[in-house]
Design an enzyme around this catalytic site. Sequence first.
Site, PDB file in Angstrom:
ATOM      1  N   LYS A 114       0.851  -1.197   0.000  1.00 21.14           N
ATOM      2  CA  LYS A 114       0.000   0.000   0.000  1.00 21.14           C
ATOM      3  C   LYS A 114       0.879   1.236   0.000  1.00 21.14           C
ATOM      4  O   LYS A 114       1.761   1.396   0.833  1.00 21.14           O
ATOM      5  CB  LYS A 114      -0.907  -0.005   1.237  1.00 21.14           C
ATOM      6  CG  LYS A 114      -1.767   1.251   1.353  1.00 21.14           C
ATOM      7  CD  LYS A 114      -2.825   1.255   0.271  1.00 21.14           C
ATOM      8  CE  LYS A 114      -3.454   2.645   0.126  1.00 21.14           C
ATOM      9  NZ  LYS A 114      -2.595   3.579  -0.634  1.00 21.14           N
ATOM     10  N   LYS A 164       7.249   3.378   7.169  1.00 27.43           N
ATOM     11  CA  LYS A 164       6.154   4.200   7.673  1.00 27.43           C
ATOM     12  C   LYS A 164       5.038   3.329   8.256  1.00 27.43           C
ATOM     13  O   LYS A 164       4.531   3.601   9.349  1.00 27.43           O
ATOM     14  CB  LYS A 164       5.626   5.088   6.549  1.00 27.43           C
ATOM     15  CG  LYS A 164       4.775   6.248   7.030  1.00 27.43           C
ATOM     16  CD  LYS A 164       4.378   7.159   5.877  1.00 27.43           C
ATOM     17  CE  LYS A 164       5.548   7.896   5.305  1.00 27.43           C
ATOM     18  NZ  LYS A 164       5.134   8.899   4.293  1.00 27.43           N
ATOM     19  N   LYS A 224       4.891   1.515  -3.803  1.00 23.98           N
ATOM     20  CA  LYS A 224       4.725   2.832  -4.407  1.00 23.98           C
ATOM     21  C   LYS A 224       4.643   2.651  -5.913  1.00 23.98           C
ATOM     22  O   LYS A 224       5.198   1.684  -6.467  1.00 23.98           O
ATOM     23  CB  LYS A 224       5.909   3.732  -4.059  1.00 23.98           C
ATOM     24  CG  LYS A 224       5.600   5.222  -4.094  1.00 23.98           C
ATOM     25  CD  LYS A 224       4.886   5.656  -2.844  1.00 23.98           C
ATOM     26  CE  LYS A 224       4.741   7.176  -2.798  1.00 23.98           C
ATOM     27  NZ  LYS A 224       4.039   7.634  -1.586  1.00 23.98           N
TER      28      LYS A 224
END
Length: 381
Positions: free
Chosen positions: A41, A65, A77
């Site tokens: 994601k 993150k 990404k």
Amino acid sequence: MTDALSLIDDWGPEKIVVVSHRRTGMKGVLVIDNTARGIGKGGTRMSPTVSVGEVARLARVMTWKWAGVDLFYGGAKAGIVADPASPDKEAILRAFARALSNEVPRAYVMGLDMGLTENDAAIVQDELGDRGAAVGTPGHLGGVAYDELGVTGYGVAEAADAAAQHLRLPLGGARVAIQGFGAVGHAAAGRFAELGATVVAVSTARGALHNPSGLDVPTLRAAREEHGDDFVTRHHQGIAVPSGQELTVDCDILVPAALQDVIDETTAHQIKAKLVVEGANLPTSPRAQSILAERGISLLPDFVANAGGVVAAAFAMDARYSGFRPETSTIFETISERLRTNAVTVLEEAERRATTPHIAGRGLAEERVRAAMRSKGRIGP
């Protein structure tokens, strides 16, 4: 040109998919970095300068993150090599979504990054005929509209407040300079003002504004809302300064919230702030991080400070196939709680280990990813 094989290390990437479509001229790339903690994601960006190496770096940031805020998704990404202002944007985006239909949404769920809007997320859903293909759609389609809500910028200010309190630097009256006045920067400026800080500088792609006595944030935000980013600097020439100068003005807190790689070794020596809070992804080079530490300037890493967007994305992921929209108040409360806690945890760990917050924070995230990889048999015990 980046050799994709040279990007592989102990963490990933697990998959790099390069796609193209001759008729539309679409060229793009998807990097799925590490899925030990969950499905890939991360946002999709559109820019003429997108490269495999850039997307791979950003996918790795997403790995840290998600682990940093302890939410169970993996780093990924995507990027499309195109001008987001192109009249062919929709056709290019649809071609990109079709080309990745084997991966989306089974292995990767699209989101929003530079150059894409809530309507673009809706177009991806429409093209693939699947509400689960993308998040960040408009609220009237049941989505969590990140840019409209300003969740990332809100989280940046909340994390900065917690870090400032930890450093005994009260945010009330503190002078804040923000590079960028886009989706992240303008929302951060609004929240900083609400928390009692004085915003002394902001910037756009056309220039920067600086007023040591403080800028009128509500007026600037209203101007942006009505006329766009460029209007902000074009119509306030009395306090305009050259682009880049906002990074080195006299202030207490600096928030680079626009581009990556803007604080290099030279700039790091010129920064006057006591605390740097990374609102953008990868804005500070490793050498600059070390210089700031040597100068006694605290630095809150991007994967901590700007994680408000991923917290909101987690709510959006859960709601993809639901008929109910997530409660906005719950999203903001969770962002505040998670980011404030993580900011202090990372700064304390950096102090305990006598290292930079980047190294300390990544160490904590690595431990979580390593544990997941070990549990799934991807690495040895």
